[in-house]
Design a protein around this motif. Structure first.
Motif, short mmCIF file in Angstrom:
data_model
loop_
_atom_site.label_atom_id
_atom_site.label_comp_id
_atom_site.label_asym_id
_atom_site.label_seq_id
_atom_site.Cartn_x
_atom_site.Cartn_y
_atom_site.Cartn_z
N ASN A 138 0.85 -1.19 0.00
CA ASN A 138 0.00 0.00 0.00
C ASN A 138 0.89 1.23 0.00
OD1 ASN A 138 -3.00 -0.85 0.49
ND2 ASN A 138 -1.75 -2.16 1.79
N ALA A 139 0.58 2.18 -0.85
CA ALA A 139 1.42 3.37 -0.98
C ALA A 139 0.55 4.59 -1.23
CB ALA A 139 2.42 3.19 -2.12
N ILE A 140 1.14 5.75 -1.00
CA ILE A 140 0.53 7.01 -1.40
C ILE A 140 1.33 7.51 -2.60
CG2 ILE A 140 1.88 8.44 0.20
CD1 ILE A 140 -1.83 8.98 -0.59
N VAL A 141 0.63 7.86 -3.66
CA VAL A 141 1.27 8.26 -4.91
C VAL A 141 0.86 9.69 -5.24
CG1 VAL A 141 1.54 7.79 -7.38
CG2 VAL A 141 1.27 5.89 -5.76
N SER A 142 1.85 10.53 -5.51
CA SER A 142 1.59 11.91 -5.92
C SER A 142 2.09 12.10 -7.35
CB SER A 142 2.30 12.90 -5.00
OG SER A 142 1.71 12.92 -3.72
N LEU A 143 1.22 12.63 -8.20
CA LEU A 143 1.56 12.95 -9.58
C LEU A 143 1.52 14.46 -9.76
CD1 LEU A 143 -0.74 10.34 -11.40
CD2 LEU A 143 1.65 10.03 -10.69
N SER A 144 2.69 15.08 -9.84
CA SER A 144 2.76 16.52 -10.11
C SER A 144 2.67 16.70 -11.62
CB SER A 144 4.07 17.11 -9.58
OG SER A 144 4.17 16.96 -8.19
N LEU A 145 1.68 17.46 -12.06
CA LEU A 145 1.39 17.55 -13.48
C LEU A 145 2.13 18.70 -14.15
CD1 LEU A 145 -2.48 16.91 -13.40
CD2 LEU A 145 -0.60 15.24 -13.57
N ASP A 146 2.43 18.52 -15.41
CA ASP A 146 3.02 19.57 -16.23
C ASP A 146 2.01 20.72 -16.35
OD1 ASP A 146 4.37 20.99 -18.27
OD2 ASP A 146 3.28 19.87 -19.80
N PRO A 147 2.38 21.93 -15.96
CA PRO A 147 1.43 23.05 -16.00
C PRO A 147 0.81 23.28 -17.38
CG PRO A 147 3.38 23.68 -14.77
CD PRO A 147 3.69 22.35 -15.40
N ASP A 148 1.58 23.05 -18.44
CA ASP A 148 1.07 23.31 -19.78
C ASP A 148 0.05 22.30 -20.25
OD1 ASP A 148 2.64 25.55 -19.91
OD2 ASP A 148 4.06 24.75 -21.39
N THR A 149 0.05 21.10 -19.67
CA THR A 149 -0.87 20.06 -20.13
C THR A 149 -1.87 19.63 -19.06
OG1 THR A 149 0.62 18.25 -19.49
CG2 THR A 149 0.90 19.17 -21.70
N ALA A 150 -1.82 20.25 -17.89
CA ALA A 150 -2.63 19.79 -16.75
C ALA A 150 -4.12 19.75 -17.05
CB ALA A 150 -2.37 20.69 -15.54
N GLU A 151 -4.59 20.66 -17.90
CA GLU A 151 -6.01 20.71 -18.21
C GLU A 151 -6.30 20.31 -19.65
OE1 GLU A 151 -6.94 24.71 -17.01
OE2 GLU A 151 -7.49 24.06 -14.99
N SER A 152 -5.37 19.62 -20.27
CA SER A 152 -5.52 19.20 -21.66
C SER A 152 -6.16 17.81 -21.73
CB SER A 152 -4.16 19.18 -22.36
OG SER A 152 -3.40 18.07 -21.91
N ASP A 153 -6.34 17.32 -22.95
CA ASP A 153 -6.87 15.98 -23.14
C ASP A 153 -5.83 14.90 -22.85
OD1 ASP A 153 -9.35 16.96 -23.88
OD2 ASP A 153 -8.88 16.96 -26.02
N PHE A 154 -4.55 15.31 -22.74
CA PHE A 154 -3.47 14.35 -22.48
C PHE A 154 -2.52 14.94 -21.46
CE2 PHE A 154 0.35 11.81 -23.48
CZ PHE A 154 -0.20 10.55 -23.57
N PRO A 155 -2.96 15.01 -20.19
CA PRO A 155 -2.08 15.56 -19.15
C PRO A 155 -0.84 14.69 -18.96
CG PRO A 155 -4.06 14.61 -18.18
CD PRO A 155 -4.27 14.62 -19.65
N GLN A 156 0.29 15.35 -18.70
CA GLN A 156 1.55 14.64 -18.50
C GLN A 156 2.09 14.90 -17.09
OE1 GLN A 156 3.42 16.31 -22.18
NE2 GLN A 156 4.08 14.20 -22.51
N VAL A 157 2.93 14.00 -16.65
CA VAL A 157 3.46 14.03 -15.28
C VAL A 157 4.90 14.55 -15.29
CG1 VAL A 157 4.03 12.64 -13.25
CG2 VAL A 157 2.00 12.10 -14.62
#
Length: 220
Positions: A133-152
């Protein structure tokens, strides 16, 4: 949960997008009924991440990460997409199978998705399985955070309440392991990301006090 002051400049390397985590509980068991809803684009991102954990790597799924991304867990510190590709494509060679037992999204901000994750790993020969069991944090790329293909930009997988140190022999081993695996893989899929290697130009890892975001895991 205190706000995570993540950078807004997508040009910054992945190291700048680390969220420091301090747990207030050791309960990392996910409760799907409490999971926060995600948009279709973000759910697709999470589904791809869970497929990677489940030994189902594809080039498209690895492309969920920016080329200057960081993957940080208790065993590995990979600081570009080439090294990360080596890790994901190595998993099916290291484990007979990996099954996602459940997840719970506990945070869904513009540039941060955090979830509890439960994964059962079975070693070759089906001789032994272990559930983590783990806690996972995905910090998103600001330029794609609200796009159809968000990146980490930064993927942190933390299996206990103590956040990781980025100094000392333990960290040096984690980084060495990630540095070596991609180059040792005989895989066209991994080599497809060779141009994403930052060996010659990535920034040195910063000290935690120099601007990484802090976030207490109060949802745990």
């Amino acid at each position: 949960m205190s706000g995570a002051a993540l950078p807004k400049d997508s040009r910054l390397p992945g190291e700048h997008f680390e969220v420091r985590q301090t747990a207030t509980s050791n309960d990392y068991h996910p409760d799907r009924s409490k999971s926060l809803p995600l948009s279709p684009a973000r759910q697709a991102l999470l589904d791809d991440i869970l497929a990677l954990y489940s030994c189902q790597p594809t080039r498209r799924r690895v492309e969920r990460y920016t080329r200057d991304c960081v993957y940080d867990d208790q065993f590995v510190y990979a600081n570009d997409r080439y090294k990360m590709a080596g890790q994901w494509f190595a998993l099916p060679k290291l484990f007979a199978r990996s099954v996602n037992e459940g997840y719970e999204v506990v945070r869904n901000d513009r540039e941060l998705i955090r979830f509890k994750n439960e994964q059962t790993w079975t070693f070759p020969g089906n001789l032994k399985s272990t559930t983590i069991n783990a806690i996972v944090s995905l910090s998103l790329d600001p330029d794609t955070a609200e796009s159809d293909f968000p990146q980490v930009k930064y993927h942190k997988d933390q299996a206990n309440e103590k956040d990781y140190s980025h100094s000392g022999p333990g960290f040096a081993f984690k980084k060495w392991q990630a540095d070596k695996v991609a180059g040792m893989m005989d895989s066209e899929d991994v080599e497809a990301f060779k141009d994403d290697s930052r060996d010659d130009y990535h920034e040195p890892v910063r000290k935690h006090e120099s601007g990484t975001a802090d976030a207490s895991l109060k949802q745990l």
